[in-house]
Write a protein that holds these residues in place. Structure first.
Motif, PDB file in Angstrom:
ATOM      1  N   PRO A 126      93.970  81.103  87.174  1.00 57.96           N
ATOM      2  CA  PRO A 126      94.815  82.181  87.715  1.00 57.96           C
ATOM      3  C   PRO A 126      96.287  81.798  87.889  1.00 57.96           C
ATOM      4  CG  PRO A 126      92.818  81.955  89.017  1.00 57.96           C
ATOM      5  CD  PRO A 126      92.853  80.800  88.071  1.00 57.96           C
ATOM      6  N   LYS A 127      96.589  80.514  87.917  1.00 57.19           N
ATOM      7  CA  LYS A 127      97.986  80.090  88.048  1.00 57.19           C
ATOM      8  C   LYS A 127      98.826  80.528  86.855  1.00 57.19           C
ATOM      9  CE  LYS A 127      96.795  76.122  90.904  1.00 57.19           C
ATOM     10  NZ  LYS A 127      96.813  74.654  91.035  1.00 57.19           N
ATOM     11  N   PHE A 128      98.176  80.867  85.752  1.00 57.01           N
ATOM     12  CA  PHE A 128      98.863  81.304  84.544  1.00 57.01           C
ATOM     13  C   PHE A 128      99.054  82.823  84.502  1.00 57.01           C
ATOM     14  CE2 PHE A 128      97.112  77.199  83.443  1.00 57.01           C
ATOM     15  CZ  PHE A 128      98.094  76.623  82.649  1.00 57.01           C
ATOM     16  N   ILE A 129      98.478  83.540  85.461  1.00 62.06           N
ATOM     17  CA  ILE A 129      98.581  85.000  85.477  1.00 62.06           C
ATOM     18  C   ILE A 129      99.887  85.397  86.160  1.00 62.06           C
ATOM     19  CG2 ILE A 129      97.528  87.156  86.264  1.00 62.06           C
ATOM     20  CD1 ILE A 129      94.815  85.702  86.243  1.00 62.06           C
ATOM     21  N   PRO A 130     100.760  86.136  85.455  1.00 60.48           N
ATOM     22  CA  PRO A 130     102.008  86.586  86.089  1.00 60.48           C
ATOM     23  C   PRO A 130     101.708  87.477  87.297  1.00 60.48           C
ATOM     24  CG  PRO A 130     102.124  86.846  83.702  1.00 60.48           C
ATOM     25  CD  PRO A 130     100.691  86.502  84.045  1.00 60.48           C
ATOM     26  N   PRO A 131     102.567  87.460  88.316  1.00 53.32           N
ATOM     27  CA  PRO A 131     102.303  88.193  89.564  1.00 53.32           C
ATOM     28  C   PRO A 131     101.987  89.679  89.377  1.00 53.32           C
ATOM     29  CG  PRO A 131     104.219  86.793  89.814  1.00 53.32           C
ATOM     30  CD  PRO A 131     103.817  86.713  88.373  1.00 53.32           C
ATOM     31  N   ALA A 132     102.619  90.350  88.461  1.00 50.26           N
ATOM     32  CA  ALA A 132     102.410  91.793  88.308  1.00 50.26           C
ATOM     33  C   ALA A 132     101.274  92.129  87.352  1.00 50.26           C
ATOM     34  CB  ALA A 132     103.704  92.446  87.821  1.00 50.26           C
ATOM     35  N   GLU A 133     100.550  91.130  86.882  1.00 49.07           N
ATOM     36  CA  GLU A 133      99.483  91.375  85.910  1.00 49.07           C
ATOM     37  C   GLU A 133      98.130  90.969  86.482  1.00 49.07           C
ATOM     38  OE1 GLU A 133     100.371  90.148  81.907  1.00 49.07           O
ATOM     39  OE2 GLU A 133     102.523  90.313  82.286  1.00 49.07           O
ATOM     40  N   ASP A 134      97.073  91.356  85.766  1.00 46.14           N
ATOM     41  CA  ASP A 134      95.727  91.060  86.261  1.00 46.14           C
ATOM     42  C   ASP A 134      94.966  90.087  85.367  1.00 46.14           C
ATOM     43  OD1 ASP A 134      95.241  92.711  84.072  1.00 46.14           O
ATOM     44  OD2 ASP A 134      93.582  93.759  85.049  1.00 46.14           O
ATOM     45  N   ARG A 135      95.614  89.591  84.305  1.00 46.32           N
ATOM     46  CA  ARG A 135      94.920  88.704  83.373  1.00 46.32           C
ATOM     47  C   ARG A 135      95.881  87.695  82.774  1.00 46.32           C
ATOM     48  NH1 ARG A 135      91.750  91.670  79.934  1.00 46.32           N
ATOM     49  NH2 ARG A 135      91.838  93.340  81.453  1.00 46.32           N
ATOM     50  N   VAL A 136      95.318  86.636  82.237  1.00 44.44           N
ATOM     51  CA  VAL A 136      96.123  85.630  81.551  1.00 44.44           C
ATOM     52  C   VAL A 136      96.635  86.241  80.249  1.00 44.44           C
ATOM     53  CG1 VAL A 136      96.071  83.405  80.369  1.00 44.44           C
ATOM     54  CG2 VAL A 136      94.784  83.703  82.493  1.00 44.44           C
ATOM     55  N   PRO A 137      97.935  86.211  80.005  1.00 44.22           N
ATOM     56  CA  PRO A 137      98.447  86.693  78.723  1.00 44.22           C
ATOM     57  C   PRO A 137      97.916  85.819  77.578  1.00 44.22           C
ATOM     58  CG  PRO A 137     100.226  86.513  80.336  1.00 44.22           C
ATOM     59  CD  PRO A 137      99.016  85.841  80.925  1.00 44.22           C
ATOM     60  N   ALA A 138      97.404  86.443  76.551  1.00 41.17           N
ATOM     61  CA  ALA A 138      96.795  85.717  75.431  1.00 41.17           C
ATOM     62  C   ALA A 138      97.756  84.717  74.801  1.00 41.17           C
ATOM     63  CB  ALA A 138      96.299  86.704  74.382  1.00 41.17           C
ATOM     64  N   GLU A 139      99.051  85.005  74.807  1.00 43.49           N
ATOM     65  CA  GLU A 139     100.011  84.107  74.167  1.00 43.49           C
ATOM     66  C   GLU A 139     100.180  82.771  74.910  1.00 43.49           C
ATOM     67  OE1 GLU A 139     102.384  87.102  76.630  1.00 43.49           O
ATOM     68  OE2 GLU A 139     100.775  87.233  75.156  1.00 43.49           O
ATOM     69  N   LEU A 140      99.658  82.674  76.141  1.00 49.58           N
ATOM     70  CA  LEU A 140      99.725  81.415  76.877  1.00 49.58           C
ATOM     71  C   LEU A 140      98.608  80.456  76.491  1.00 49.58           C
ATOM     72  CD1 LEU A 140     100.669  82.582  80.496  1.00 49.58           C
ATOM     73  CD2 LEU A 140     102.167  81.761  78.664  1.00 49.58           C
ATOM     74  N   ILE A 141      97.663  80.951  75.717  1.00 49.34           N
ATOM     75  CA  ILE A 141      96.530  80.119  75.294  1.00 49.34           C
ATOM     76  C   ILE A 141      96.842  79.626  73.885  1.00 49.34           C
ATOM     77  CG2 ILE A 141      94.053  80.062  74.917  1.00 49.34           C
ATOM     78  CD1 ILE A 141      93.905  82.438  76.931  1.00 49.34           C
ATOM     79  N   VAL A 142      97.281  78.374  73.816  1.00 48.75           N
ATOM     80  CA  VAL A 142      97.824  77.852  72.557  1.00 48.75           C
ATOM     81  C   VAL A 142      96.989  76.752  71.914  1.00 48.75           C
ATOM     82  CG1 VAL A 142     100.195  78.495  73.162  1.00 48.75           C
ATOM     83  CG2 VAL A 142      99.330  76.250  73.823  1.00 48.75           C
ATOM     84  N   SER A 143      96.088  76.141  72.647  1.00 49.87           N
ATOM     85  CA  SER A 143      95.286  75.055  72.090  1.00 49.87           C
ATOM     86  C   SER A 143      94.095  75.622  71.317  1.00 49.87           C
ATOM     87  CB  SER A 143      94.773  74.145  73.202  1.00 49.87           C
ATOM     88  OG  SER A 143      93.830  74.857  73.994  1.00 49.87           O
ATOM     89  N   GLU A 144      93.552  74.802  70.439  1.00 50.67           N
ATOM     90  CA  GLU A 144      92.371  75.208  69.678  1.00 50.67           C
ATOM     91  C   GLU A 144      91.184  75.441  70.609  1.00 50.67           C
ATOM     92  OE1 GLU A 144      89.588  73.209  66.274  1.00 50.67           O
ATOM     93  OE2 GLU A 144      91.747  72.888  66.134  1.00 50.67           O
ATOM     94  N   VAL A 145      90.981  74.533  71.553  1.00 45.54           N
ATOM     95  CA  VAL A 145      89.890  74.665  72.525  1.00 45.54           C
ATOM     96  C   VAL A 145      90.095  75.916  73.372  1.00 45.54           C
ATOM     97  CG1 VAL A 145      88.908  73.623  74.618  1.00 45.54           C
ATOM     98  CG2 VAL A 145      89.370  72.209  72.624  1.00 45.54           C
ATOM     99  N   GLY A 146      91.335  76.136  73.821  1.00 48.23           N
ATOM    100  CA  GLY A 146      91.641  77.297  74.650  1.00 48.23           C
ATOM    101  C   GLY A 146      91.415  78.608  73.924  1.00 48.23           C
ATOM    102  N   ARG A 147      91.883  78.670  72.666  1.00 52.63           N
ATOM    103  CA  ARG A 147      91.697  79.906  71.886  1.00 52.63           C
ATOM    104  C   ARG A 147      90.217  80.198  71.657  1.00 52.63           C
ATOM    105  NH1 ARG A 147      96.162  77.832  69.140  1.00 52.63           N
ATOM    106  NH2 ARG A 147      94.816  77.022  67.510  1.00 52.63           N
ATOM    107  N   ALA A 148      89.445  79.156  71.382  1.00 47.76           N
ATOM    108  CA  ALA A 148      88.005  79.354  71.173  1.00 47.76           C
ATOM    109  C   ALA A 148      87.357  79.898  72.443  1.00 47.76           C
ATOM    110  CB  ALA A 148      87.346  78.044  70.753  1.00 47.76           C
TER     111      ALA A 148
END
Length: 184
Positions: A126-148
């Protein structure tokens, strides 16, 4: 050089890395410390028992020796993306589930350690979720493991779902060790 928020975060980062040659986890790490200006630098040298490859990682550590929180502070990680934390949480949960099957009733300390690690990793997402949003923005997930991890189920990156999963893990911890603190 990677900038870690804590030794625990550096260790978690190392735990999810794999050998580029044979895709197996690194083992046989050696650790040393040096300084860069007034900041400590943790240096980890690892080797692959399968192919013999060697690798070294250097982590610039915070000036304060014990940052708040299990993995370090309220800001998101600079070395791991939210998908990596989610994947790490899943691995720790699977290990805890296996440990429950092997544990003698009443001796669940290994299970508790693994569940805490799962909780700590998931609590980073949740630390990656911007204050006005309810989910992690997909563009913040950049690793192969993370994308999977994200592609398997993007709904697991919604704040309410994460909070629910954390509570389920805490409840499971309390079921096996009543009164256990999930932050230990």
């Amino acid at each position: 050089m990677l900038e870690a928020r804590s030794i625990a975060e550096a260790h978690l980062y190392l735990e999810i890395q794999v050998c580029e040659t044979c895709n197996l986890r690194w083992d046989g790490s050696q650790h040393s410390l040096r300084t860069l200006g007034d900041r400590p630098v943790a240096v980890y040298s690892v080797s692959c028992s399968s192919c013999g490859a060697q690798r070294q990682w250097e982590f610039l550590m915070p000036r304060e020796p014990f940052p708040p929180g299990p993995l370090g502070g309220t800001e998101p990680s600079k070395i791991m993306d939210p998908g990596e934390f989610h994947a790490a949480s899943d691995v720790y949960f699977a290990l805890a589930r296996d440990a429950v099957e092997q544990a003698v009733p009443g001796e669940y300390e290994k299970v508790a350690i693994l569940l805490r690690r799962s909780i700590h990793a998931l609590a980073e997402v949740p630390k990656f979720i911007p204050p006005a949003e309810d989910r992690v923005p997909a563009e913040l997930i950049v690793s192969e493991v993370g994308r999977a991890s994200y592609l398997r189920n993007p709904d697991r990156f919604v704040r309410d779902r994460i909070e629910h999963e954390i509570q389920d893990l805490v409840d499971l911890l309390h079921r096996h060790l009543p009164g256990a603190d999930p932050v230990d």
